[in-house]
Design a protein around this motif. Structure first.
Motif, PDB file in Angstrom:
ATOM      1  N   ARG A  13       0.828  -1.213   0.000  1.00  0.00           N
ATOM      2  CA  ARG A  13       0.000   0.000   0.000  1.00  0.00           C
ATOM      3  C   ARG A  13       0.866   1.267   0.000  1.00  0.00           C
ATOM      4  O   ARG A  13       0.341   2.388   0.064  1.00  0.00           O
ATOM      5  N   MET A  16       5.385   3.397  -3.704  1.00  0.00           N
ATOM      6  CA  MET A  16       5.921   2.564  -4.794  1.00  0.00           C
ATOM      7  C   MET A  16       5.156   1.248  -4.901  1.00  0.00           C
ATOM      8  O   MET A  16       4.877   0.762  -5.998  1.00  0.00           O
ATOM      9  N   GLY A  17       4.852   0.657  -3.744  1.00  0.00           N
ATOM     10  CA  GLY A  17       4.179  -0.643  -3.745  1.00  0.00           C
ATOM     11  C   GLY A  17       2.860  -0.593  -4.499  1.00  0.00           C
ATOM     12  O   GLY A  17       2.538  -1.502  -5.279  1.00  0.00           O
ATOM     13  N   LEU A  56       9.429  -3.343  -1.609  1.00  0.00           N
ATOM     14  CA  LEU A  56       9.337  -1.881  -1.653  1.00  0.00           C
ATOM     15  C   LEU A  56       8.874  -1.412  -0.277  1.00  0.00           C
ATOM     16  O   LEU A  56       7.816  -0.807  -0.128  1.00  0.00           O
ATOM     17  N   PRO A  59      14.099   0.465   4.797  1.00  0.00           N
ATOM     18  CA  PRO A  59      15.455  -0.058   5.055  1.00  0.00           C
ATOM     19  C   PRO A  59      15.535  -0.968   6.287  1.00  0.00           C
ATOM     20  O   PRO A  59      16.356  -1.886   6.320  1.00  0.00           O
ATOM     21  N   ALA A  61      13.334  -3.167   7.220  1.00  0.00           N
ATOM     22  CA  ALA A  61      12.624  -4.434   7.012  1.00  0.00           C
ATOM     23  C   ALA A  61      13.221  -5.284   5.890  1.00  0.00           C
ATOM     24  O   ALA A  61      13.019  -6.502   5.848  1.00  0.00           O
ATOM     25  N   GLY A  79      13.775  -3.032  -4.431  1.00  0.00           N
ATOM     26  CA  GLY A  79      13.795  -1.594  -4.735  1.00  0.00           C
ATOM     27  C   GLY A  79      14.121  -0.777  -3.502  1.00  0.00           C
ATOM     28  O   GLY A  79      14.582   0.363  -3.608  1.00  0.00           O
ATOM     29  N   SER A  81      15.741   1.004  -0.501  1.00  0.00           N
ATOM     30  CA  SER A  81      17.099   1.531  -0.349  1.00  0.00           C
ATOM     31  C   SER A  81      17.693   1.096   0.987  1.00  0.00           C
ATOM     32  O   SER A  81      17.001   0.505   1.820  1.00  0.00           O
ATOM     33  N   HIS A 137      11.221  13.969  -2.188  1.00  0.00           N
ATOM     34  CA  HIS A 137      10.031  14.302  -1.398  1.00  0.00           C
ATOM     35  C   HIS A 137      10.363  14.185   0.100  1.00  0.00           C
ATOM     36  O   HIS A 137      11.237  13.397   0.480  1.00  0.00           O
ATOM     37  N   LYS A 140      10.640  10.755   2.509  1.00  0.00           N
ATOM     38  CA  LYS A 140      11.700   9.746   2.348  1.00  0.00           C
ATOM     39  C   LYS A 140      12.408   9.509   3.680  1.00  0.00           C
ATOM     40  O   LYS A 140      12.802  10.444   4.365  1.00  0.00           O
ATOM     41  N   ASP A 142      15.349   7.714   4.265  1.00  0.00           N
ATOM     42  CA  ASP A 142      16.812   7.590   4.308  1.00  0.00           C
ATOM     43  C   ASP A 142      17.507   8.724   3.561  1.00  0.00           C
ATOM     44  O   ASP A 142      17.014   9.226   2.557  1.00  0.00           O
ATOM     45  N   PHE A 223       9.280   4.474 -12.664  1.00  0.00           N
ATOM     46  CA  PHE A 223      10.030   3.320 -12.154  1.00  0.00           C
ATOM     47  C   PHE A 223       9.475   1.983 -12.668  1.00  0.00           C
ATOM     48  O   PHE A 223      10.124   0.947 -12.545  1.00  0.00           O
TER      49      PHE A 223
END
Ligand SMILES: NC(=O)C1=CN([C@@H]2O[C@H](COP(=O)(O)OP(=O)(O)OC[C@H]3O[C@@H](n4cnc5c(N)ncnc54)[C@H](OP(=O)(O)O)[C@@H]3O)[C@@H](O)[C@H]2O)C=CC1
Ligand SMILES: O=C(O)C1=N[C@H](C(=O)O)C[C@H](O)C1
Length: 250
Positions: A13, A16-17, A56, A59, A61, A79, A81, A137, A140, A142, A223
């Motif tokens: 959800r 990206m997912g 997606l 970091p 998980a 995907g 990061s 944006h 984010k 990281d 992407f």
């Protein structure tokens, strides 16, 4: 026609997912068999018979997710990061026990971003100065971005191979953070701003000239061709692959 590749999306959800869920559902050769969110167990991948998982998430998980998939013989497209050199070594060690499994880590799925990293790698040996500015944006998690970290790595590698020394910088007095983060000797500056999606400038300089390589993703749809390409390819690339370069033949 071959049967569609059965795909599970982790972080379904998320920004990206949710795009990946849509793209996998729309492509004729992929089938969405699991859309997994934070509160769901990864066993949903097994229940759906997923052949490929697309991570997606976050970091914090991603490593556990990769481990689960490798142990269960599910190929993974990553995907998310945050995977540095030590984490990649850990993934390689898991893959040693499951050599038939493919893990594809994509710092950036956008074709333009992949090309811009390659262009930066090519340019690196010709310029004594280089800095990276990445702009994203504000949601984010990281910093610096995975793309910026990877770009800095490939530039640093190219500089080392060309025998270039440190980037010149006379700074002896600075406010903390004023010169950005040092990634393998390359300064990386992170901007977080409402209205942005994902952007990066690599600035090169030498006597009398500069070169700027800029890439902009204005929409997360940028992407998706890379996500689908990765899903199609990961099963025939056992072991760890970092970046889409080999998939694109560059
Ligand atoms: N390689 C590439 O080209 C791209 C990579 N990314 C990367 O993808 C990742 C996701 O980005 P984005 O979609 O913007 O982020 P979002 O925060 O929008 O989505 C992340 C999703 O993962 C879930 N999640 C968070 N923590 C966990 C956890 N511990 N276990 C399971 N699921 C979890 C979230 O759940 P909940 O909804 O409950 O918070 C959320 O649904 C980031 O690392 C980002 O850098 C992003 C764009 C392009
Ligand atoms: O969080 C994002 O949005 C993005 N994350 C990836 C990164 O960290 O490089 C890829 C892209 O920049 C978008």
């Amino acid at each position: 026609m071959n049967s569609p590749i059965k795909v599970g999306v982790l972080g379904a959800r998320g920004r990206m997912g949710s795009e990946a869920v849509r793209a996998v559902g729309e492509a004729p050769d992929t089938e969405l068999v699991a859309a997994i969110n934070r509160e769901d167990g990864l066993t949903g991948l097994l229940d759906g018979g997923a052949q490929v998982a697309v991570d997606l998430t976050h970091p914090d998980a991603v490593l556990d997710n990769i481990r689960f998939c490798v142990e269960h013989g599910i190929h993974v497209v990553v995907g998310t990061s945050g995977l540095g050199t030590p984490e990649l070594a850990t993934v390689r060690s898991w893959l040693a026990d499951r050599p038939e499994v493919g893990v594809l880590v994509a710092p950036n799925f956008a074709i333009g971003a992949v090309l811009s990293m390659r262009f930066a790698e090519l340019a690196a040996k010709f310029f004594e100065s280089v800095e990276i500015v990445e702009l994203h944006h504000p949601k984010k998690a990281d910093a610096p971005s995975g793309t910026a970290a990877r770009t800095a790595q490939v530039i640093a590698q190219a500089r080392a191979e060309a025998g270039l020394g440190e980037v010149p910088d006379a700074t002896t007095k600075e406010l903390d953070g004023a010169r950005g983060a040092d990634v393998d000797g390359v300064r990386v500056h992170s901007v977080r701003m409402t209205g942005l999606v994902a952007h990066q400038e690599v600035l090169f300089g030498t006597e009398g000239e500069t070169l700027t390589i800029r890439h902009d993703s204005y929409d997360r749809r940028s992407f998706m061709p890379g996500v689908l390409l990765s899903i199609r390819e990961v099963g025939s690339r056992p072991g760890l692959t970092v970046g889409l370069d080999a998939l694109l033949g560059i």
